[in-house]
Design an enzyme around this catalytic site. Sequence first.
Site, PDB file in Angstrom:
ATOM      1  N   GLU A 339      58.847  46.877  86.774  1.00  0.00           N
ATOM      2  CA  GLU A 339      57.553  46.466  87.297  1.00  0.00           C
ATOM      3  C   GLU A 339      56.522  46.368  86.179  1.00  0.00           C
ATOM      4  O   GLU A 339      56.360  47.314  85.392  1.00  0.00           O
ATOM      5  CB  GLU A 339      57.033  47.473  88.326  1.00  0.00           C
ATOM      6  CG  GLU A 339      57.845  47.570  89.591  1.00  0.00           C
ATOM      7  CD  GLU A 339      57.291  48.607  90.563  1.00  0.00           C
ATOM      8  OE1 GLU A 339      57.549  48.457  91.771  1.00  0.00           O
ATOM      9  OE2 GLU A 339      56.623  49.565  90.126  1.00  0.00           O
ATOM     10  N   CYS A 340      55.816  45.273  86.091  1.00  0.00           N
ATOM     11  CA  CYS A 340      54.638  45.090  85.248  1.00  0.00           C
ATOM     12  C   CYS A 340      54.918  45.450  83.785  1.00  0.00           C
ATOM     13  O   CYS A 340      55.473  44.636  83.056  1.00  0.00           O
ATOM     14  CB  CYS A 340      53.466  45.899  85.808  1.00  0.00           C
ATOM     15  SG  CYS A 340      51.847  45.296  85.268  1.00  0.00           S
ATOM     16  N   GLY A 341      54.573  46.650  83.331  1.00  0.00           N
ATOM     17  CA  GLY A 341      54.893  47.040  81.965  1.00  0.00           C
ATOM     18  C   GLY A 341      56.380  46.983  81.694  1.00  0.00           C
ATOM     19  O   GLY A 341      56.813  46.665  80.577  1.00  0.00           O
ATOM     20  N   LEU A 343      58.385  44.776  83.061  1.00  0.00           N
ATOM     21  CA  LEU A 343      58.628  43.341  82.836  1.00  0.00           C
ATOM     22  C   LEU A 343      58.316  42.978  81.391  1.00  0.00           C
ATOM     23  O   LEU A 343      59.087  42.270  80.737  1.00  0.00           O
ATOM     24  CB  LEU A 343      57.785  42.513  83.806  1.00  0.00           C
ATOM     25  CG  LEU A 343      57.807  40.986  83.655  1.00  0.00           C
ATOM     26  CD1 LEU A 343      57.629  40.322  85.014  1.00  0.00           C
ATOM     27  CD2 LEU A 343      56.715  40.492  82.705  1.00  0.00           C
ATOM     28  N   SER A 455      59.151  42.092  87.821  1.00  0.00           N
ATOM     29  CA  SER A 455      58.005  41.480  88.485  1.00  0.00           C
ATOM     30  C   SER A 455      56.728  42.165  88.040  1.00  0.00           C
ATOM     31  O   SER A 455      56.749  43.317  87.572  1.00  0.00           O
ATOM     32  CB  SER A 455      58.149  41.615  90.006  1.00  0.00           C
ATOM     33  OG  SER A 455      56.958  41.257  90.668  1.00  0.00           O
TER      34      SER A 455
END
Length: 477
Positions: A339-341, A343, A455
Amino acid sequence: MPIPTLVIAGTHSGVGKTSIAIGLMRAFTHQGLQVQPFKVGPDFIDPSHHQRATGRVSHNLDGWMLNQAQNRQIFDQACQGADLAIVEGVMGLFDGYGAESESGSTAEMAKWLGAPVVLVINARSLARSAAALVSGYGNFDPDLTVAGVICNQIGSASHLDRICSAVSQTVRVPIVGGIPRSKPVRIPERHLGLWRATEEELAETDYLDSLAKLVTDNLDLAELVNIANSRSDQLVAPSHLEMKTDAQQCLSHSPKVRIGIAQDQAFCFYYGINLSLLEQAGAELIPFSPLKDALPENLDGLYIGGGYPELHSKQLSENKDMRDAIANFCRSGRPVYAECGGLMYLSQGLLGAEQQRYPFVGILPFWTTMGQRVKLGYRQVDMVGPYGGFPKQGTIRGHRFHYSDIVDAQGNLLEITPTSPERSRRGQLEFNYKLQGWKNHQTWEGYQVYNVLASYVHLHFGSNPTFAQQFVKCCRP
């Protein structure tokens, strides 16, 4: 009897509710109480300060990502063994998902919990006008109980007296004290919000005890306890959060599934309930640091959450053994969720200032770079792709909050779609998410290469616990 509860809300963001909530948590903990903290909304940072102040894990409550029963389950389960619950609100008291409903707001959560609200106002340059402000917030929603007011940024004792006199003539809401503007205690901030409580520079300070002393010296803690004890007892306790299916009962007799979880200063954004639900589904969570460790052996899956990889890009890039090990793990076909970081870390790398390049794991066919504009907001996620780690055709809710952008090797922004050329670079790139955001705006996301799903959306597994169950099942050898 329901556990005594205070909801610390603000008239708007930046009014000081976080510092006051943390100070109260610490002050009541110093009095020997077991204080259970909560945060309304999707924030990851404030709960880290709550935990350090109280010694108990702070949980997120969210009226948009979770329904009333799910929030009550989290609340009741977390409060076991506690003497007092303190819930820090989000934004202004009535602010939430949109302008036309209370969904996701502090006011909604207070009503769902049957809990009284203590409203923090910025009293700087206010006198009788403070009465109009308190009256407006107190009467806006007749189903909400605004039971006390804290005046922040007062100039003197006489200033507070004038406000108390004006309010007492207008509304029956007690002023429980005022915080002088001459004694500020501020927690440093950066682009994603406050510094986390575990950061070395902050951990060496006594900010928690300074906040506790500030509220103890200037607020009526006994009156706040009386307010907390006024919580409604007309609520029906919901069922336990665990959702035991026949499949789960079979899994409970199976060997634990070893899932590595990236946890350090670079990767630190996880909802506590996500981790609990993974464990309930049969996972043994194995923490490791991509900054300094080697990848643990005999893992069945990986979970790489969000955080601050951009602040530690050099160190992450220099740990080449870890990068290579995670890349090989991804190519092996074992499940990886990021997730986020996470990704960002699984991308080709981060493009920094002055043409600096920090190579990362290199599984996703794009680079990232830090932008100037925040991308944030709630998202509903519909699973439409082939990823086996989550239920096909499942729906779950989450939140985005990031500054980074997806770019090519030259730093040009990429708009990756199911038909764009980037989809087929460095292996077939699949799309698993159809995102629905504000005003039903839809986009594609949820990038998959091998059995890796990455994501920008932070999913809240509590909104659909079958996601945790399916991920553990997919990781099982």
